[in-house]
Design a protein around this motif. Sequence first.
Motif, PDB file in Angstrom:
ATOM      1  N   ASP A  68      -1.749   7.550   1.975  1.00 17.36           N
ATOM      2  CA  ASP A  68      -1.120   6.884   0.827  1.00 17.36           C
ATOM      3  C   ASP A  68      -0.119   7.828   0.160  1.00 17.36           C
ATOM      4  O   ASP A  68       0.145   8.935   0.661  1.00 17.36           O
ATOM      5  N   GLU A  69       0.420   7.391  -0.960  1.00 14.64           N
ATOM      6  CA  GLU A  69       1.433   8.183  -1.666  1.00 14.64           C
ATOM      7  C   GLU A  69       0.912   9.540  -2.118  1.00 14.64           C
ATOM      8  O   GLU A  69       1.663  10.501  -2.235  1.00 14.64           O
ATOM      9  N   ASP A  70      -0.396   9.630  -2.364  1.00  9.04           N
ATOM     10  CA  ASP A  70      -1.003  10.885  -2.811  1.00  9.04           C
ATOM     11  C   ASP A  70      -1.404  11.781  -1.642  1.00  9.04           C
ATOM     12  O   ASP A  70      -1.895  12.893  -1.851  1.00  9.04           O
ATOM     13  N   GLY A  71      -1.225  11.291  -0.432  1.00 13.86           N
ATOM     14  CA  GLY A  71      -1.589  12.079   0.743  1.00 13.86           C
ATOM     15  C   GLY A  71      -3.033  11.924   1.158  1.00 13.86           C
ATOM     16  O   GLY A  71      -3.529  12.661   2.005  1.00 13.86           O
ATOM     17  N   LYS A  72      -3.703  10.919   0.610  1.00 13.25           N
ATOM     18  CA  LYS A  72      -5.094  10.655   0.973  1.00 13.25           C
ATOM     19  C   LYS A  72      -5.136   9.819   2.255  1.00 13.25           C
ATOM     20  O   LYS A  72      -4.401   8.844   2.395  1.00 13.25           O
ATOM     21  N   GLU A  73      -6.015  10.213   3.168  1.00 14.66           N
ATOM     22  CA  GLU A  73      -6.163   9.437   4.397  1.00 14.66           C
ATOM     23  C   GLU A  73      -6.738   8.068   4.063  1.00 14.66           C
ATOM     24  O   GLU A  73      -7.782   7.955   3.442  1.00 14.66           O
ATOM     25  N   ILE A  74      -6.051   7.036   4.518  1.00 17.89           N
ATOM     26  CA  ILE A  74      -6.472   5.654   4.290  1.00 17.89           C
ATOM     27  C   ILE A  74      -7.096   5.075   5.558  1.00 17.89           C
ATOM     28  O   ILE A  74      -8.044   4.307   5.504  1.00 17.89           O
ATOM     29  N   ALA A  75      -6.546   5.451   6.705  1.00 18.37           N
ATOM     30  CA  ALA A  75      -7.057   4.958   7.982  1.00 18.37           C
ATOM     31  C   ALA A  75      -6.609   5.905   9.089  1.00 18.37           C
ATOM     32  O   ALA A  75      -5.626   6.642   8.932  1.00 18.37           O
ATOM     33  N   LYS A  88       0.820  -1.219   0.000  1.00 20.33           N
ATOM     34  CA  LYS A  88       0.000   0.000   0.000  1.00 20.33           C
ATOM     35  C   LYS A  88       0.856   1.271   0.000  1.00 20.33           C
ATOM     36  O   LYS A  88       0.334   2.360  -0.243  1.00 20.33           O
ATOM     37  N   LYS A  89       2.149   1.129   0.352  1.00 28.73           N
ATOM     38  CA  LYS A  89       3.077   2.269   0.392  1.00 28.73           C
ATOM     39  C   LYS A  89       2.535   3.413   1.250  1.00 28.73           C
ATOM     40  O   LYS A  89       2.462   4.571   0.817  1.00 28.73           O
ATOM     41  N   LEU A  90       2.183   3.068   2.478  1.00 22.94           N
ATOM     42  CA  LEU A  90       1.605   4.042   3.398  1.00 22.94           C
ATOM     43  C   LEU A  90       2.680   4.832   4.140  1.00 22.94           C
ATOM     44  O   LEU A  90       3.820   4.384   4.269  1.00 22.94           O
ATOM     45  N   ARG A  91       2.254   5.974   4.633  1.00 23.65           N
ATOM     46  CA  ARG A  91       3.046   6.803   5.545  1.00 23.65           C
ATOM     47  C   ARG A  91       2.142   7.121   6.730  1.00 23.65           C
ATOM     48  O   ARG A  91       0.928   6.989   6.636  1.00 23.65           O
ATOM     49  N   VAL A  92       2.737   7.563   7.838  1.00 22.87           N
ATOM     50  CA  VAL A  92       1.960   7.802   9.048  1.00 22.87           C
ATOM     51  C   VAL A  92       2.312   9.161   9.647  1.00 22.87           C
ATOM     52  O   VAL A  92       3.487   9.464   9.839  1.00 22.87           O
ATOM     53  N   LEU A  97      -5.750  -1.439  10.020  1.00 19.95           N
ATOM     54  CA  LEU A  97      -5.117  -1.459   8.699  1.00 19.95           C
ATOM     55  C   LEU A  97      -5.684  -2.565   7.811  1.00 19.95           C
ATOM     56  O   LEU A  97      -5.762  -2.396   6.591  1.00 19.95           O
ATOM     57  N   SER A  98      -6.097  -3.656   8.386  1.00 17.33           N
ATOM     58  CA  SER A  98      -6.684  -4.751   7.610  1.00 17.33           C
ATOM     59  C   SER A  98      -8.022  -4.354   7.018  1.00 17.33           C
ATOM     60  O   SER A  98      -8.443  -4.901   5.991  1.00 17.33           O
ATOM     61  N   SER A  99      -8.692  -3.419   7.651  1.00 21.28           N
ATOM     62  CA  SER A  99     -10.002  -2.991   7.149  1.00 21.28           C
ATOM     63  C   SER A  99      -9.888  -2.201   5.845  1.00 21.28           C
ATOM     64  O   SER A  99     -10.888  -1.907   5.214  1.00 21.28           O
ATOM     65  N   MET A 100      -8.669  -1.877   5.426  1.00 20.39           N
ATOM     66  CA  MET A 100      -8.447  -1.118   4.187  1.00 20.39           C
ATOM     67  C   MET A 100      -8.659  -1.970   2.952  1.00 20.39           C
ATOM     68  O   MET A 100      -8.852  -1.453   1.866  1.00 20.39           O
ATOM     69  N   TYR A 101      -8.559  -3.284   3.099  1.00 19.19           N
ATOM     70  CA  TYR A 101      -8.656  -4.153   1.898  1.00 19.19           C
ATOM     71  C   TYR A 101      -9.589  -5.299   2.129  1.00 19.19           C
ATOM     72  O   TYR A 101     -10.074  -5.544   3.165  1.00 19.19           O
TER      73      TYR A 101
END
Length: 185
Positions: A113-120, A49-53, A181-185
Amino acid sequence: MTLNDWFLKAMSHQAYIDAMETHKENLLHIYHSFTTPEDNDFFKRIQDKKLRVIVLTEDWCGDAMMNIPILLHLAEKTNMEVRMLLRDSNLELMDQYLTNGKARSIPIFIFIDEDGKEIAKWGPRAEEVQHYVEEIRAELPDKEAEDYNEKHREVIQKMTETFKSDTKLWNVVYTSLKNTLSSMY
Protein backbone atom coordinates in the motif's frame (compact mmCIF):
# COMPACT_ATOMS: atom_id res chain seq x y z
CA MET A 1 15.23 -2.33 4.47
CA THR A 2 11.51 -1.71 4.36
CA LEU A 3 9.32 -2.72 1.44
CA ASN A 4 9.17 0.98 0.51
CA ASP A 5 12.97 0.98 0.34
CA TRP A 6 12.93 -2.10 -1.88
CA PHE A 7 10.30 -0.48 -4.10
CA LEU A 8 12.42 2.65 -4.50
CA LYS A 9 15.51 0.56 -5.25
CA ALA A 10 13.71 -1.44 -7.94
CA MET A 11 13.79 -0.60 -11.66
CA SER A 12 10.75 0.31 -13.70
CA HIS A 13 9.07 -2.51 -15.57
CA GLN A 14 10.08 -0.83 -18.83
CA ALA A 15 13.77 -0.72 -17.83
CA TYR A 16 13.55 -4.43 -16.98
CA ILE A 17 11.94 -5.29 -20.32
CA ASP A 18 14.42 -3.14 -22.23
CA ALA A 19 17.34 -4.98 -20.59
CA MET A 20 15.93 -8.47 -21.17
CA GLU A 21 17.96 -10.87 -23.29
CA THR A 22 16.41 -14.33 -22.89
CA HIS A 23 12.61 -14.05 -22.95
CA LYS A 24 11.98 -10.49 -24.13
CA GLU A 25 10.24 -11.45 -27.39
CA ASN A 26 8.10 -14.09 -25.66
CA LEU A 27 7.11 -11.71 -22.85
CA LEU A 28 6.18 -9.02 -25.37
CA HIS A 29 4.25 -11.56 -27.45
CA ILE A 30 2.14 -12.48 -24.42
CA TYR A 31 1.74 -8.84 -23.44
CA HIS A 32 0.48 -7.88 -26.91
CA SER A 33 -1.72 -10.99 -27.23
CA PHE A 34 -3.42 -11.05 -23.82
CA THR A 35 -6.74 -9.28 -23.38
CA THR A 36 -7.81 -8.38 -19.87
CA PRO A 37 -11.39 -9.43 -19.08
CA GLU A 38 -13.99 -6.75 -18.50
CA ASP A 39 -13.75 -6.53 -14.73
CA ASN A 40 -14.46 -2.87 -14.13
CA ASP A 41 -15.86 -3.26 -10.59
CA PHE A 42 -12.80 -5.26 -9.57
CA PHE A 43 -10.46 -2.77 -11.25
CA LYS A 44 -12.11 0.12 -9.41
CA ARG A 45 -11.86 -1.63 -6.03
CA ILE A 46 -8.16 -2.34 -6.56
CA GLN A 47 -7.48 1.15 -7.90
CA ASP A 48 -9.04 2.61 -4.75
CA LYS A 49 -6.45 0.67 -2.69
CA LYS A 50 -3.61 2.64 -4.37
CA LEU A 51 -1.34 -0.39 -4.49
CA ARG A 52 2.16 -0.76 -5.86
CA VAL A 53 3.93 -3.98 -6.82
CA ILE A 54 7.46 -5.24 -6.26
CA VAL A 55 8.31 -8.10 -8.64
CA LEU A 56 11.17 -10.48 -7.88
CA THR A 57 12.18 -11.94 -11.22
CA GLU A 58 14.93 -12.96 -13.64
CA ASP A 59 14.96 -12.78 -17.43
CA TRP A 60 15.59 -16.51 -17.88
CA CYS A 61 12.47 -17.53 -15.93
CA GLY A 62 9.66 -18.96 -18.06
CA ASP A 63 7.09 -18.41 -15.31
CA ALA A 64 8.04 -14.73 -15.16
CA MET A 65 7.83 -14.55 -18.96
CA MET A 66 4.17 -15.63 -18.76
CA ASN A 67 3.04 -14.01 -15.50
CA ILE A 68 4.57 -10.53 -15.79
CA PRO A 69 2.62 -9.49 -18.92
CA ILE A 70 -0.64 -10.48 -17.20
CA LEU A 71 0.35 -8.45 -14.13
CA LEU A 72 1.25 -5.46 -16.32
CA HIS A 73 -2.21 -5.48 -17.90
CA LEU A 74 -3.82 -5.67 -14.47
CA ALA A 75 -1.56 -2.85 -13.25
CA GLU A 76 -2.56 -0.65 -16.18
CA LYS A 77 -6.25 -1.17 -15.44
CA THR A 78 -5.78 -0.32 -11.75
CA ASN A 79 -3.03 2.34 -11.84
CA MET A 80 -0.58 0.15 -9.91
CA GLU A 81 3.06 1.04 -10.39
CA VAL A 82 5.14 -2.08 -11.01
CA ARG A 83 8.84 -2.18 -10.17
CA MET A 84 11.25 -5.05 -10.77
CA LEU A 85 14.08 -6.50 -8.69
CA LEU A 86 16.37 -9.19 -10.01
CA ARG A 87 16.18 -12.16 -7.68
CA ASP A 88 19.86 -13.06 -7.75
CA SER A 89 20.94 -9.50 -6.87
CA ASN A 90 18.39 -9.14 -4.07
CA LEU A 91 18.58 -12.34 -2.05
CA GLU A 92 17.96 -10.50 1.21
CA LEU A 93 14.41 -9.76 0.05
CA MET A 94 14.02 -12.99 -1.93
CA ASP A 95 14.82 -15.08 1.12
CA GLN A 96 11.82 -13.53 2.89
CA TYR A 97 9.54 -14.98 0.16
CA LEU A 98 10.79 -18.54 -0.27
CA THR A 99 8.40 -21.07 -1.77
CA ASN A 100 7.65 -23.82 0.75
CA GLY A 101 10.18 -22.19 3.04
CA LYS A 102 13.16 -23.27 0.93
CA ALA A 103 13.01 -22.50 -2.80
CA ARG A 104 13.86 -19.17 -4.42
CA SER A 105 11.10 -19.66 -6.97
CA ILE A 106 10.08 -16.68 -9.08
CA PRO A 107 8.32 -14.55 -9.98
CA ILE A 108 7.04 -13.23 -6.68
CA PHE A 109 4.63 -10.27 -6.75
CA ILE A 110 4.56 -8.28 -3.52
CA PHE A 111 1.60 -5.89 -3.39
CA ILE A 112 2.14 -2.95 -1.03
CA ASP A 113 0.00 0.00 0.00
CA GLU A 114 0.97 3.67 0.09
CA ASP A 115 2.66 3.18 3.47
CA GLY A 116 4.73 0.27 2.18
CA LYS A 117 2.78 -2.36 4.09
CA GLU A 118 2.46 -5.73 2.40
CA ILE A 119 -1.16 -6.24 1.38
CA ALA A 120 -0.82 -9.44 -0.64
CA LYS A 121 1.77 -11.77 -2.15
CA TRP A 122 1.41 -13.86 -5.29
CA GLY A 123 3.67 -16.34 -7.01
CA PRO A 124 5.46 -18.09 -8.37
CA ARG A 125 2.62 -19.87 -10.19
CA ALA A 126 -1.14 -20.19 -10.35
CA GLU A 127 -2.26 -23.54 -8.93
CA GLU A 128 -3.42 -24.93 -12.28
CA VAL A 129 -0.10 -23.95 -13.88
CA GLN A 130 1.69 -25.74 -11.03
CA HIS A 131 -0.29 -28.91 -11.83
CA TYR A 132 0.73 -28.63 -15.51
CA VAL A 133 4.40 -28.22 -14.52
CA GLU A 134 4.24 -31.20 -12.17
CA GLU A 135 2.69 -33.36 -14.91
CA ILE A 136 5.26 -32.47 -17.53
CA ARG A 137 8.18 -32.84 -15.10
CA ALA A 138 6.88 -36.30 -14.13
CA GLU A 139 8.00 -37.39 -17.61
CA LEU A 140 11.65 -36.68 -16.75
CA PRO A 141 14.00 -39.58 -16.10
CA ASP A 142 15.90 -39.83 -12.81
CA LYS A 143 18.49 -37.03 -12.38
CA GLU A 144 21.29 -39.60 -12.58
CA ALA A 145 20.06 -40.91 -15.94
CA GLU A 146 22.39 -40.42 -18.88
CA ASP A 147 19.77 -38.54 -20.89
CA TYR A 148 18.45 -36.37 -18.01
CA ASN A 149 20.00 -33.09 -19.20
CA GLU A 150 18.72 -33.56 -22.73
CA LYS A 151 15.22 -34.49 -21.52
CA HIS A 152 15.22 -31.58 -19.05
CA ARG A 153 16.03 -29.12 -21.87
CA GLU A 154 13.18 -30.62 -23.92
CA VAL A 155 10.74 -30.19 -21.00
CA ILE A 156 11.83 -26.57 -20.48
CA GLN A 157 11.38 -25.88 -24.20
CA LYS A 158 7.91 -27.48 -24.18
CA MET A 159 6.91 -25.48 -21.08
CA THR A 160 8.20 -22.25 -22.66
CA GLU A 161 6.20 -22.87 -25.84
CA THR A 162 3.08 -23.69 -23.83
CA PHE A 163 3.47 -20.63 -21.61
CA LYS A 164 3.96 -18.49 -24.72
CA SER A 165 0.90 -19.76 -26.56
CA ASP A 166 -1.71 -21.21 -24.20
CA THR A 167 -4.27 -18.45 -23.67
CA LYS A 168 -6.14 -20.69 -21.21
CA LEU A 169 -3.11 -20.62 -18.91
CA TRP A 170 -2.90 -16.83 -19.26
CA ASN A 171 -6.50 -16.56 -18.07
CA VAL A 172 -5.74 -18.94 -15.19
CA VAL A 173 -2.92 -16.59 -14.12
CA TYR A 174 -5.23 -13.57 -14.37
CA THR A 175 -7.92 -15.31 -12.29
CA SER A 176 -5.37 -16.35 -9.69
CA LEU A 177 -4.08 -12.78 -9.40
CA LYS A 178 -7.63 -11.49 -9.19
CA ASN A 179 -8.48 -13.99 -6.44
CA THR A 180 -5.39 -13.02 -4.46
CA LEU A 181 -6.21 -9.33 -4.69
CA SER A 182 -9.91 -9.89 -4.04
CA SER A 183 -9.06 -11.56 -0.76
CA MET A 184 -7.90 -8.14 0.53
CA TYR A 185 -11.46 -6.88 1.01
